[in-house]
Design a protein around this motif. Structure first.
Motif, PDB file in Angstrom:
ATOM      1  N   PRO A 153       0.809  -1.227   0.000  1.00 27.50           N
ATOM      2  CA  PRO A 153       0.000   0.000   0.000  1.00 27.50           C
ATOM      3  C   PRO A 153       0.844   1.280   0.000  1.00 27.50           C
ATOM      4  CG  PRO A 153      -0.931  -1.587   1.538  1.00 27.50           C
ATOM      5  CD  PRO A 153       0.361  -2.178   1.046  1.00 27.50           C
ATOM      6  N   LYS A 175       0.603   5.105  -2.033  1.00 23.99           N
ATOM      7  CA  LYS A 175       0.596   6.325  -1.204  1.00 23.99           C
ATOM      8  C   LYS A 175       1.770   7.237  -1.590  1.00 23.99           C
ATOM      9  CE  LYS A 175      -1.646   3.826   2.555  1.00 23.99           C
ATOM     10  NZ  LYS A 175      -1.585   3.331   3.927  1.00 23.99           N
ATOM     11  N   THR A 198       0.462  -7.743   6.344  1.00 23.70           N
ATOM     12  CA  THR A 198       1.267  -7.536   7.551  1.00 23.70           C
ATOM     13  C   THR A 198       0.652  -8.263   8.752  1.00 23.70           C
ATOM     14  OG1 THR A 198       0.082  -5.478   7.899  1.00 23.70           O
ATOM     15  CG2 THR A 198       2.231  -5.316   6.844  1.00 23.70           C
ATOM     16  N   THR A 245      -8.644 -10.637  14.428  1.00 28.80           N
ATOM     17  CA  THR A 245      -9.871 -10.312  13.703  1.00 28.80           C
ATOM     18  C   THR A 245      -9.588 -10.432  12.210  1.00 28.80           C
ATOM     19  OG1 THR A 245      -9.464  -7.928  13.423  1.00 28.80           O
ATOM     20  CG2 THR A 245     -10.535  -8.619  15.475  1.00 28.80           C
ATOM     21  N   GLY A 256       8.793   1.487   9.566  1.00 25.79           N
ATOM     22  CA  GLY A 256       9.340   0.471   8.667  1.00 25.79           C
ATOM     23  C   GLY A 256      10.791   0.676   8.293  1.00 25.79           C
TER      24      GLY A 256
HETATM   25  N1  LIG Z   1       4.318   1.463   9.592  1.00 26.45           N
HETATM   26  C1  LIG Z   1       4.869   0.623   8.738  1.00 26.45           C
HETATM   27  O1  LIG Z   1       6.077   0.403   8.747  1.00 26.45           O
HETATM   28  C2  LIG Z   1       4.002  -0.117   7.755  1.00 26.45           C
HETATM   29  C3  LIG Z   1       4.524  -1.215   7.050  1.00 26.45           C
HETATM   30  C4  LIG Z   1       3.698  -1.909   6.185  1.00 26.45           C
HETATM   31  C5  LIG Z   1       2.383  -1.499   6.005  1.00 26.45           C
HETATM   32  N2  LIG Z   1       1.927  -0.392   6.659  1.00 26.45           N
HETATM   33  C6  LIG Z   1       0.529   0.043   6.499  1.00 26.45           C
HETATM   34  O2  LIG Z   1      -0.255  -0.945   7.138  1.00 26.45           O
HETATM   35  C7  LIG Z   1      -1.490  -1.084   6.477  1.00 26.45           C
HETATM   36  C8  LIG Z   1      -1.697  -2.552   6.108  1.00 26.45           C
HETATM   37  O3  LIG Z   1      -0.779  -2.931   5.099  1.00 26.45           O
HETATM   38  P1  LIG Z   1      -0.915  -4.370   4.405  1.00 26.45           P
HETATM   39  O4  LIG Z   1       0.053  -4.457   3.317  1.00 26.45           O
HETATM   40  O5  LIG Z   1      -0.911  -5.408   5.452  1.00 26.45           O
HETATM   41  O6  LIG Z   1      -2.399  -4.233   3.824  1.00 26.45           O
HETATM   42  P2  LIG Z   1      -3.285  -5.194   2.945  1.00 26.45           P
HETATM   43  O7  LIG Z   1      -2.774  -6.587   2.938  1.00 26.45           O
HETATM   44  O8  LIG Z   1      -3.511  -4.546   1.619  1.00 26.45           O
HETATM   45  O9  LIG Z   1      -4.649  -5.114   3.773  1.00 26.45           O
HETATM   46  C9  LIG Z   1      -5.833  -5.613   3.236  1.00 26.45           C
HETATM   47  C10 LIG Z   1      -6.607  -6.273   4.370  1.00 26.45           C
HETATM   48  O10 LIG Z   1      -7.024  -5.295   5.303  1.00 26.45           O
HETATM   49  C11 LIG Z   1      -8.082  -5.864   6.037  1.00 26.45           C
HETATM   50  N3  LIG Z   1      -8.921  -4.828   6.636  1.00 26.45           N
HETATM   51  C12 LIG Z   1      -9.396  -3.714   6.041  1.00 26.45           C
HETATM   52  N4  LIG Z   1     -10.146  -3.005   6.932  1.00 26.45           N
HETATM   53  C13 LIG Z   1     -10.130  -3.699   8.098  1.00 26.45           C
HETATM   54  C14 LIG Z   1     -10.706  -3.478   9.378  1.00 26.45           C
HETATM   55  N5  LIG Z   1     -11.471  -2.426   9.624  1.00 26.45           N
HETATM   56  N6  LIG Z   1     -10.454  -4.385  10.342  1.00 26.45           N
HETATM   57  C15 LIG Z   1      -9.681  -5.457  10.111  1.00 26.45           C
HETATM   58  N7  LIG Z   1      -9.120  -5.745   8.903  1.00 26.45           N
HETATM   59  C16 LIG Z   1      -9.347  -4.856   7.919  1.00 26.45           C
HETATM   60  C17 LIG Z   1      -8.860  -6.681   5.027  1.00 26.45           C
HETATM   61  O11 LIG Z   1      -9.262  -7.807   5.745  1.00 26.45           O
HETATM   62  P3  LIG Z   1     -10.455  -8.792   5.278  1.00 26.45           P
HETATM   63  O12 LIG Z   1     -10.000  -9.342   3.960  1.00 26.45           O
HETATM   64  O13 LIG Z   1     -10.481  -9.775   6.384  1.00 26.45           O
HETATM   65  O14 LIG Z   1     -11.693  -7.963   5.170  1.00 26.45           O
HETATM   66  C18 LIG Z   1      -7.842  -6.966   3.905  1.00 26.45           C
HETATM   67  O15 LIG Z   1      -7.567  -8.340   3.747  1.00 26.45           O
HETATM   68  C19 LIG Z   1      -1.443  -0.141   5.271  1.00 26.45           C
HETATM   69  O16 LIG Z   1      -2.067   1.063   5.629  1.00 26.45           O
HETATM   70  C20 LIG Z   1       0.040   0.067   5.068  1.00 26.45           C
HETATM   71  O17 LIG Z   1       0.329   1.282   4.409  1.00 26.45           O
HETATM   72  C21 LIG Z   1       2.697   0.302   7.536  1.00 26.45           C
END
Ligand SMILES: NC(=O)c1ccc[n+]([C@@H]2O[C@H](COP(=O)([O-])OP(=O)(O)OC[C@H]3O[C@@H](n4cnc5c(N)ncnc54)[C@H](OP(=O)(O)O)[C@@H]3O)[C@@H](O)[C@H]2O)c1
Length: 345
Positions: free
Chosen positions: A45, A49, A172, A190, A282
């Motif tokens: 993601p 962004k 993640t 969840t 990260g």
């Molecule tokens: N701070 C850092 O270093 C860092 C590093 C990596 C990522 N991030 C951020 O972390 C976030 C997640 O990244 P990702 O790559 O893991 O995302 P991703 O795989 O694209 O996330 C998609 C998943 O989010 C779940 N989801 C959406 N809304 C939800 C809610 N309200 N409650 C629970 N689950 C929900 C969905 O679950 P279901 O399919 O079960 O509906 C979907 O499978 C992003 O915003 C990313 O930018 C931050």
């Protein structure tokens, strides 16, 4: 060493622009780096962004991306643990260095050796690329922000110590569930119902649907029934909708709690006094926590993948190689459910 394939890169010409594939020079590795001929690139993601909001873009044209798998073609003078021909995965550090040579969306990427793992023959390039950010972010959440003992440590959490992983179907989240299990924690999670079986198979003791109005109560009841005290949480979604539920859940257990959130703590969301919360950073995997990177990427990940201790999630291959990355960004911007988008080169 001369490379036979030119370096094509998907360049972001300007803020909010569309990717264009052009040739750029083949980079060279520095002393503690390796050059990888990429075979798969996984999207995150943060990639869209960066396009939309200019996050961590030092100049244009920019090269995006952090997750690759491929074959080592050259190693830096100080690198002893990798050699040309090794199949590897790694997290590319351009968001830290600002150097496009360290970005993923191209044929060749220069990786820090410390942020690279050997990829077992049994694991495909696309599955390997799909595990990279899941593992690096999960490791930072658990072993940097929450400061939990790493899986190799002699110190183990007491058997009644639990962790909440909110959004365990996310890339993640799924990585965090597995790393938490390896670290000896009981995991409560969840996810949407279609992902419950998978999240349980990754190691969660109980999973509830985050859309259920009784999600928090049901999950807390499951933890109490299992005799587990949940005082840690990783919120993989970290919005104003999820963090209040995470806090409510933790309030059902006595004592101080710790939360790792993946996005900035949203304005207006209350943080109780007994909750210590910190944003997972990260970029620390390439710098301040190089020790953790070495432990996880150099020492542990290959074995975990070989033994099935870390299992890649579902992968959707976007056709077109580097030309497919723009489509991938457009799909990811709309949101995915329990799958990782990957292009193959
Ligand atoms: N701070 C850092 O270093 C860092 C590093 C990596 C990522 N991030 C951020 O972390 C976030 C997640 O990244 P990702 O790559 O893991 O995302 P991703 O795989 O694209 O996330 C998609 C998943 O989010 C779940 N989801 C959406 N809304 C939800 C809610 N309200 N409650 C629970 N689950 C929900 C969905 O679950 P279901 O399919 O079960 O509906 C979907 O499978 C992003 O915003 C990313 O930018 C931050």
């Amino acid at each position: 060493m001369s490379q036979t394939t030119p370096n094509l890169a998907a360049l972001l010409p300007a803020a909010r622009g569309k990717l264009v594939v052009e040739e750029r020079a083949i980079p060279s590795p520095g002393p503690d780096e390796i050059l990888v001929r990429n075979h798969a690139i996984a999207l995150n993601p943060i990639d869209w962004k960066r396009v939309d909001f200019g996050i961590a873009v030092s100049s244009y044209p920019a090269v995006l991306g952090s997750d690759i798998s491929g074959v080592v073609t050259e190693v830096g003078s100080g690198v002893t643990s990798f050699q040309p021909g090794d199949r590897v995965i790694g997290t590319a550090s351009d968001m830290s260095t600002g150097n496009p040579d360290n970005a993923a969306y191209q044929t060749y990427t220069v990786l820090l050796a410390s942020a690279t793992a050997k990829l077992p023959d049994a694991v495909s390039f696309k599955d390997g690329a799909a595990t990279v950010t899941a593992v690096s972010t999960g490791s930072l959440a658990l072993f940097d922000v929450l400061d939990l003992p790493t899986p190799d440590s002699d110190t183990k959490p007491s058997p009644d110590t639990g962790i909440l992983v909110w959004g365990a179907a996310s890339a993640t989240g799924a990585g965090t569930v597995q790393l938490a299990r390896l670290a000896g924690l009981k995991v409560f999670a969840t996810a949407s119902p279609q992902h419950h079986a998978r999240v349980r198979s990754l190691g969660a003791t109980a999973v509830v649907d985050y859309r259920s109005p009784t999600a928090v109560d049901d999950l807390a009841a499951a933890a109490k029934k299992a005799g587990v005290k949940v005082i840690f949480a990783v919120d993989s979604i970290s919005t104003k909708d999820t963090l209040p539920l995470v806090v409510d859940f933790l309030a059902k257990f006595d004592g101080p709690k710790k939360v790792a959130h993946l996005l900035q703590w949203p304005e207006g969301v209350a943080k109780p006094e007994d909750v210590e919360a910190a944003w997972v950073q990260g970029f620390r995997i390439w710098g301040q926590r190089r020790d953790l990177s070495v432990l996880v990427f150099n020492n542990l990940l290959s074995g975990w993948l070989e033994n099935g201790d870390i299992v890649p999630g579902a992968v959707r291959v976007i056709d077109g190689g580097l030309d497919g990355l723009q489509t991938g960004l457009d799909v990811l911007r709309k949101g995915v459910s329990g799958e990782k988008l990957v292009v193959e080169l």
